[in-house]
Write an enzyme that holds these catalytic residues in place. Structure first.
Site, PDB file in Angstrom:
ATOM      1  N   SER A 130      39.804  40.892  33.534  1.00  0.00           N
ATOM      2  CA  SER A 130      39.369  41.334  34.869  1.00  0.00           C
ATOM      3  C   SER A 130      37.950  40.963  35.277  1.00  0.00           C
ATOM      4  O   SER A 130      37.596  41.104  36.447  1.00  0.00           O
ATOM      5  CB  SER A 130      39.501  42.851  34.976  1.00  0.00           C
ATOM      6  OG  SER A 130      40.819  43.183  35.270  1.00  0.00           O
ATOM      7  N   LYS A 186      31.399  47.898  40.087  1.00  0.00           N
ATOM      8  CA  LYS A 186      32.855  48.042  40.251  1.00  0.00           C
ATOM      9  C   LYS A 186      33.214  49.526  40.368  1.00  0.00           C
ATOM     10  O   LYS A 186      32.699  50.349  39.592  1.00  0.00           O
ATOM     11  CB  LYS A 186      33.556  47.417  39.034  1.00  0.00           C
ATOM     12  CG  LYS A 186      35.074  47.345  39.149  1.00  0.00           C
ATOM     13  CD  LYS A 186      35.667  46.696  37.886  1.00  0.00           C
ATOM     14  CE  LYS A 186      37.156  46.467  37.995  1.00  0.00           C
ATOM     15  NZ  LYS A 186      37.715  45.858  36.765  1.00  0.00           N
ATOM     16  N   SER A 214      41.252  42.337  37.878  1.00  0.00           N
ATOM     17  CA  SER A 214      41.103  43.394  38.843  1.00  0.00           C
ATOM     18  C   SER A 214      39.740  43.449  39.542  1.00  0.00           C
ATOM     19  O   SER A 214      39.618  44.060  40.591  1.00  0.00           O
ATOM     20  CB  SER A 214      41.346  44.739  38.160  1.00  0.00           C
ATOM     21  OG  SER A 214      40.368  44.982  37.160  1.00  0.00           O
TER      22      SER A 214
HETATM   23  N1  ASN Z   1      42.274  44.972  33.761  1.00  0.00           N
HETATM   24  C1  ASN Z   1      42.375  43.713  33.481  1.00  0.00           C
HETATM   25  O1  ASN Z   1      41.614  43.179  32.694  1.00  0.00           O
HETATM   26  C2  ASN Z   1      43.292  42.975  34.313  1.00  0.00           C
HETATM   27  C3  ASN Z   1      44.585  42.528  33.852  1.00  0.00           C
HETATM   28  N2  ASN Z   1      44.916  41.503  34.791  1.00  0.00           N
HETATM   29  C4  ASN Z   1      45.616  43.623  33.935  1.00  0.00           C
HETATM   30  O2  ASN Z   1      46.246  43.726  34.957  1.00  0.00           O
HETATM   31  O3  ASN Z   1      45.802  44.347  33.009  1.00  0.00           O
END
Ligand code: ASN
Length: 523
Positions: free
Chosen positions: A190, A91, A166
């Site tokens: 994410s 990533k 993400s």
């Molecule tokens: N970074 C993450 O784990 C994603 C989470 N959906 C956020 O937008 O904070």
């Protein structure tokens, strides 16, 4: 299709463990495997956009080194890691020497890290060829990978749908057979939510059990690096490579990892108490998601697990608490992108050239809307006069969520829920509605708030749209091994039910690409 293509096609569909076995047996070389993946990326990534950067030369050089060591035999060959020669994608929030790191943001365009993240050092020590860097929502803020400054990643199951976020790039790369393994980061889901909507396995390890040194920080009390794979055993294998103490991460746990691979090979769940979290299914969850969740419970029961129900009443406040704590920490962590130290620098068009105005112009041009939204939210939540009401209350909720987990784990060895409330939604559907986007993480966020480990595995396809559904398993902190034990058993029961791995049912992207070309030519 020539024989060579057929064998390359078979090669990319092997799990990492199967590929490792073939490498050991000398049936295939690391260069052949790496080249097969690079060819696949060239063939399908134009449609998927999982990769921001591909590093063919370096990956092939590492693969060639592994092949040479194996061919020479002797002590050096003996000492090779089990996964040596098995390629991996990383990533683009994790820093790497020799490849750019963008965090999906314009503000870091063209930036190269002078050092490797600890997890990357460990991949290099294991001689795993790094294929490239995968797409993500800018600074990991999002649940759809649409907030990347470099265009959205598409879901290999349906190119008009989101791959989750993400870490949509890592999940899509693995689901589209562009990589057998990938690394993700999980602050609120994410790794697990993209895993759920792409039919892949994703693990958020116990907080502190995998070093974050070299992962660009989003919310430091929540962030965790973890594996993205096609099988539970592959996740255990990769977790074992990247995990364990690192003195360079002050939150790193001191103890060595348990034998996660052995846990994945245990092969039974008899007598284990598996707790359904009352608050994390039912209302608000898509019917097809709920159906596959019930199937999983049925299979576990048949395999001898005891299914109990637990209640975590404070989970209803977890999402709200997360969206105060995470932006607060992010607003502080992202202060370092100031136009002076890293990446982009934008000068004000007119007026005095003060350092504040250069910072302002750089941040205005370099950050996207979602990042700005969260910086503003976080700065507000931390401001004098509001701190206790917002950040302070959120921290109290965090303690309540931790207590809910403690009470639940007194009644169950492992907890279970759907990973995400819905299957993959169409691109663009939630872009103008941040709250709807945030709700995707309703089932994954509690684990980050409490630091406990979570694993998502494919639970089958939803009846109404034929898209993958994720099943989430949660264990007490430091008990990641339980996730692999239960996850591997559930995976084999589900595969027996569907007649093989779920990803075998995904559409053939290579054929679709050829079809698109033909239709275009016909026009
Ligand atoms: N970074 C993450 O784990 C994603 C989470 N959906 C956020 O937008 O904070």
């Amino acid at each position: 299709m020539t024989d060579k293509n057929t064998s390359a096609d078979t090669l990319i569909r092997l799990s990492a463990a199967q590929l490792a076995e073939k490498l050991h047996a000398g049936e295939v070389t690391a260069v052949e495997a790496t080249q097969a993946y690079l060819d696949r990326i060239a063939a399908v990534d134009g449609q998927v956009n999982a990769f921001l950067h591909v590093n063919a030369e370096e990956a092939l050089a590492v693969a060639a080194e592994v092949d040479a060591i194996r061919a020479a035999g002797g002590a050096e060959a003996e000492a090779l890691h089990y996964l040596a020669g098995v390629p991996i994608a990383v990533k683009d929030l994790i820093v790497t020497i020799g490849q750019p790191t963008t965090a999906g943001s314009k503000i870091l365009e063209g930036w190269h890290s002078p050092y490797d993240a600890t997890v990357v050092e460990r991949l290099r020590a294991a001689k795993m060829p790094i294929l490239g860097k995968t797409n993500l929502d800018e600074f990991a803020m999002g649940s759809s990978t649409e907030h990347s400054a470099y265009g959205p990643t598409r879901n290999p199951w349906d190119l008009d749908r989101i791959p989750g976020g993400s870490g949509g790039g890592s999940a899509a790369a693995v689901a589209a057979f562009e990589a057998p393994l990938a690394l993700g980061t999980d602050t609120g889901g994410s790794i697990r939510q993209p895993g759920a909507v792409t039919g892949t396995v994703g693990v958020k390890p116990t907080y502190g059990s995998v070093s974050r040194y070299g992962a660009i920080a989003m919310a430091s009390s929540l962030d965790q690096i973890g594996p993205v794979t096609r099988t539970v055993l592959d996740s255990a294998l990769l977790h074992q490579v990247i995990g364990g103490h690192d003195p360079r991460d002050s939150t790193s746990l001191p103890e060595p990892l348990a034998d996660l691979v052995a846990a994945a090979k245990t092969g039974n769940v008899e007598g284990l108490r598996i707790g359904i979290i009352k608050e994390l299914h039912g209302e608000g969850y898509q019917a097809g998601v709920e159906n596959r969740f019930n199937d999983a419970l049925e299979l576990l029961k048949e395999a001898g697990a005891e299914i109990v129900e637990v209640s975590c009443p404070n989970f209803q406040y977890a999402l709200g608490a997360y969206y105060l704590i995470m932006p607060s920490e992010a607003s502080s962590n992202l202060a370092k992108f100031d136009g002076v130290r890293y990446g982009l620098r934008v000068l004000p068009v007119d007026g005095p050239m003060t350092i504040e105005r250069v910072m302002g112009a750089t941040r205005a041009a370099g950050f996207g809307d979602e990042v700005k939204r969260r910086i503003i939210l976080g700065t507000y939540a931390l401001s004098a006069g509001y701190y206790d009401a917002y950040y302070g209350s959120a921290q109290k909720v965090r303690t309540l969520v931790q207590r809910d987990f403690e009470a639940a784990f007194a009644e169950a060895d492992v907890l279970i829920s759907p990973t995400a409330p819905t299957t993959a939604f169409p691109l663009g559907e939630k872009l103008d509605d941040p709250l709807a986007m945030y709700l995707n993480d309703v089932a994954t966020i509690p684990a980050n708030l409490a630091g406990v480990p979570g694993l998502s595995l494919p639970g089958g396809l939803a009846d109404e749209d034929g898209l993958p559904v994720g099943i989430q398993l949660l264990a007490p902190a430091r008990e990641d091994a339980r996730l692999y034990r239960v996850g591997a058993v559930l995976e084999s029961l589900l595969e027996a039910k569907w007649g093989g791995p779920l990803l075998a049912q995904a559409p053939d992207l290579a054929a679709a690409a050829a079809g698109t070309l033909e239709t275009q030519e016909a026009k």
